[in-house]
Structures are given as structure tokens and as C-alpha cells.
Write an enzyme that holds these catalytic residues in place. Structure first.
Site, PDB file in Angstrom:
ATOM      1  N   ASP A   1     -13.759  -3.783 -11.786  1.00  0.00           N
ATOM      2  CA  ASP A   1     -12.509  -4.670 -11.262  1.00  0.00           C
ATOM      3  C   ASP A   1     -12.254  -3.956  -9.745  1.00  0.00           C
ATOM      4  OD1 ASP A   1     -13.077  -6.009 -13.431  1.00  0.00           O
ATOM      5  OD2 ASP A   1     -10.813  -5.792 -14.131  1.00  0.00           O
TER       6      ASP A   1
ATOM      7  N   ASP B   1     -15.398 -13.046 -19.675  1.00  0.00           N
ATOM      8  CA  ASP B   1     -15.124 -11.721 -19.700  1.00  0.00           C
ATOM      9  C   ASP B   1     -15.771 -11.017 -20.785  1.00  0.00           C
ATOM     10  OD1 ASP B   1     -14.097  -9.087 -18.344  1.00  0.00           O
ATOM     11  OD2 ASP B   1     -12.220  -9.878 -18.125  1.00  0.00           O
TER      12      ASP B   1
END
Ligand SMILES: *[C@@H]1O[C@H](CO)[C@@H](O)[C@H](O)[C@H]1NC(C)=O
Ligand SMILES: *[C@@H]1O[C@H](CO)[C@@H](O)[C@H](O)[C@H]1NC(C)=O
Length: 334
Positions: free
Chosen positions: A223, A162
Site C-alpha cells: 500500500d 482485497d
């Protein structure tokens, strides 16, 4: 005769054009399939209040067992991936190594990897390129070589990296560097990069040639959330930007619109079919994030639909395109 040889020539030419640009670790020749904790279980760390939901070895053992016993493995689902919130808040004082949360992973990650591997599945783990993960656990930035080796020592097969708490300008060099370090361990690990999602957010166009060369898959955009609205926004992003996104998906290197929501609360039965169908056409990774003990049988049948999965897993790996949007009807072809 003539036709055959020109087809062969075209194939050779395509292979020639492809070599040199793709990450040649031999992995993810079709879009990865599996299960990941984030969308459903987020960062639940209170195992007293939520024994079945907290991010713990129990959760991942339980899901490895369900993937094997409930037909998901036979349908192609393979990777069991721990997302954020698996770490202690500090590195080991002596060795500086990353440490799994002792209370929630008391047997250690090698034992968990064994459990997953013994069911014929593969083990995925989350980390972050920056100083901290999105939930505030230690990131890899100043310890990349040590951490890549630690991942290999833990028998990890898939790494999601990430990009929270990081300098976006450093990502263009930093993500490839971590990929090289993973490679240098000698252990084949699928490499999932979140780098373009952060660039896109800050208004920079991602460098797709570099992504293809260094990552097996990459998160293009925001997301996903447990709602139809979120699914539609992602579909629209991939449709509107397809000219610059679609050509870059292919064997070993995939665009990733994020997890499958099926089996949760946000999508109806028909909406579940919609996400599965569009993700199949997009040659997207099929990574579920749900409680597999609670998926009703009709939704389970969608997740395991062999025909839809065959479209997604087509060995040519050509990502589908939106060809028509009219009066709220959208047509995508693959
Ligand atoms: C990010 O990195 C670039 C180059 O490495 C540097 O010029 C810049 O100041 C950094 N920005 C922040 C916010 O640290
Ligand atoms: C490392 O990279 C080389 C060159 O691309 C490749 O042949 C090899 O399979 C890779 N090894 C691993 C473990 O990923």
C-alpha cells in the site's frame, strides 16, 4: 506496400496473441481513472466528530460533485470508489446479504449509485476475498455468488477485492472464481484484484497469465503511504522487477502501483509532479485519494495536465521502463 502489410500482419498477430489471455469484458481499455477514499479518509467512521471526512454517502456525493464541477471529469477521471468501512459489521440475518452501514449510508447504495451516475461518473465498491475486510467487516469468502449479485443489484461498475483474512493458497482459484461470478451477473464491472500483493508479501511469484485472464487491474505490491519515501519505494520496486512485471500491462489488464497522493500532506509541489509523471509512464491507474475541496490550484493543474494524462491513456497501453539510474537520477521511457 510491403511495409504496410507487414505492419498489419504484426498487428493481427499481436491481437491473436492477446486474445485468449486478457479478461474480455471490454472494460479498462486504458488505465482506469478516478477517486478512492482510502489513502485520505481511511476508516473514519465517527461522523459526529468528522462530518466531512467520515466514510459516508455525504463524502462520496461531495466528491462526485467535485469531480464533475472542478474539471476532473473532463480530464478523464471517472470512477468514484468506496474503499473499506462502508459495511455493517453483520450480514442481514434473514437474507444473509451484505448491508451498508445504515447510519452513514441512510439512503442506500442504489441512491448513491444514481447520484454518481447522474453526474456521468461510475461507481466503485470495495470488498475482500477473505472472511473479513482488512478493517474487520464481513468478507465474501463463503457468499461469493450472493455478493457478486448484490454488487450488480447495487449498480456497481468497479469492484476492488482485497485479500485480508484469507488463505493465500486459495487465492489462485478464488479470485478467478469471483471474477466469473461477477461476469455471470451480466453487469460489466471492472475487476481490481489485490491477490498478487499478498503473494509477493509471502514470497510467491504472482501468476501474471492468470491475472491477465481474470482481472482488469491488480495491486502488485505494498500500500502507498502519504510520503515521498513510500512513492520512491514503489518506483524502485517497479524498476527493479520490471522484466517480470512490465510486459503484462496492457489494454484491459493493468499493473497497479496504488493511489495518487497529490493534494494531501506528504508531497511537495515538485514531488507531486514526480508521482504524476512516473505513474503516467507506468501506464498506472490514476486513482486519486485526497479531499478534492482542499486541493490547491497548482496541484490541481498537475492532476489535470492533459499532456501527462495523454501519455498515461495512450491506447496502445505499453507500460514504460526504467532505462537508467545514475547518481540518484532516474530515466523512464514509455
Ligand atoms: C490454506 O489452504 C490450503 C489448501 O486449500 C490448506 O492446505 C492449508 O492448510 C490452508 N492454510 C490455512 C492457514 O488455513
Ligand atoms: C463475460 O465474459 C464473456 C467471455 O469472456 C464476455 O464476452 C462478456 O462480455 C462478459 N460479460 C460481462 C458482463 O462481463
Amino acid at each position: 506496400m510491403y511495409r504496410t502489410s507487414s505492419a498489419v500482419l504484426l498487428l493481427l498477430l499481436l491481437q491473436f496473441l492477446n486474445s485468449g489471455v486478457a479478461l474480455e469484458n471490454g472494460l479498462a481499455r486504458t488505465p482506469p481513472m478516478g477517486w478512492m477514499s482510502w489513502q485520505r479518509f481511511r476508516c473514519i467512521t465517527d461522523c459526529k466528530l468528522y462530518p466531512d471526512e467520515c466514510i459516508s454517502e455525504r463524502l462520496f456525493r461531495r466528491h462526485a460533485d467535485l469531480i464533475a464541477s472542478e474539471g476532473y471529469a473532463d480530464a478523464g477521471y471517472e470512477y468514484v470508489i468506496i474503499d473499506d468501512c462502508w459495511l455493517e459489521k453483520e450480514r442481514d440475518k434473514k437474507t444473509n446479504k451484505l448491508v451498508e452501514d445504515h447510519k452513514r449510508f441512510p439512503s442506500g447504495l442504489n441512491a448513491l449509485a444514481d447520484h454518481i451516475h447522474n453526474r456521468g461518473l461510475k461507481f466503485g465498491l470495495y470488498q475482500d476475498f477473505g472472511t473479513h475486510t482488512c478493517a474487520g467487516y464481513p468478507g465474501v469468502i463463503n457468499n461469493m455468488q450472493l455478493d457478486a449479485q448484490t454488487f450488480a443489484d447495487w449498480d456497481v461498475d468497479y469492484v476492488k477485492l482485497d485479500g485480508c483474512y484469507a488463505n493465500i493458497t486459495d487465492m489462485a482459484a478464488g479470485y478467478p472464481e469471483f471474477g466469473r461470478l461477477l461476469n455471470a451477473t451480466g453487469r460489466p464491472m471492472v475487476y481490481s484484484c489485490s491477490w498478487p500483493a499478498y503473494q509477493e508479501d509471502s514470497g510467491d511469484e504472482p501468476d501474471y497469465e492468470s491475472l491477465k485472464k481474470h482481472c482488469n487491474l491488480w495491486r502488485n505490491w505494498d500500500d502507498i503511504d502519504d510520503s515521498l519515501e513510500s512513492v520512491m519505494q514503489i518506483i524502485d520496486y517497479f524498476g527493479k522487477n520490471q522484466d517480470r512485471i512490465q510486459p503484462h500491462g496492457g489494454p484491459g489488464h493493468w499493473n497497479d502501483p496504488d493511489m495518487l497522493l497529490l493534494g494531501n500532506y506528504g508531497l511537495s509541489y515538485d514531488q507531486s509532479k514526480l508521482q504524476m509523471a512516473v505513474w503516467a509512464v507506468l501506464a498506472a491507474p490514476l486513482i486519486m485519494s485526497n479531499d478534492l475541496a482542499k486541493v490547491d490550484s497548482r496541484v490541481k493543474a498537475i492532476l489535470q495536465n492533459r499532456d501527462v494524462i495523454a501519455v498515461n491513456q495512450d491506447p496502445l497501453g505499453i507500460q514504460g521502463r526504467r532505462v537508467l539510474v545514475k547518481n540518484d537520477i532516474e530515466v523512464d521511457v514509455t
